[in-house]
Design a protein around this motif. Structure first.
Motif: not given
Length: 99
Positions: A25-48
């Protein structure tokens, strides 16, 4: 290998990593794209259960201080072309670049 590429890495890395069997996945694939907060990125990593590939010092600090994201590959290459960066990350993923 399940990977999440941070916004500071080019989306063009997704396909070569997928070609060697990675789920990317690239952050561009996330709901907020490249504006995704670092804590959102970390939570995706930890959950997925993904490895975050990034250049972001804030993510590194979070990893060291709070243990999140749990899995992190820091890309600290300085100026490097996308072709060389792709080859480097493919080697990190345990694969050789496709010629």
């Amino acid at each position: 290998m399940r990977i999440l590429l941070d916004a500071q890495l080019p989306r063009s890395l997704v396909r070569p990593l997928e070609q060697v069997g990675c789920d990317v996945l690239h952050t561009l694939d996330l709901h907020d794209g490249n504006l995704s907060a670092d804590n959102m990125i970390s939570s995706i990593d930890d959950i997925a259960v993904r490895i975050v590939f990034c250049k972001d010092a804030d993510v590194v600090r979070s990893h060291l201080l709070r243990g999140t994201p749990a899995r992190l590959l820091l890309v600290a290459t300085g100026n490097i072309g996308n072709q060389d960066l792709t080859a480097l990350l493919l080697r990190s993923a345990g694969a050789e670049p496709v010629a």
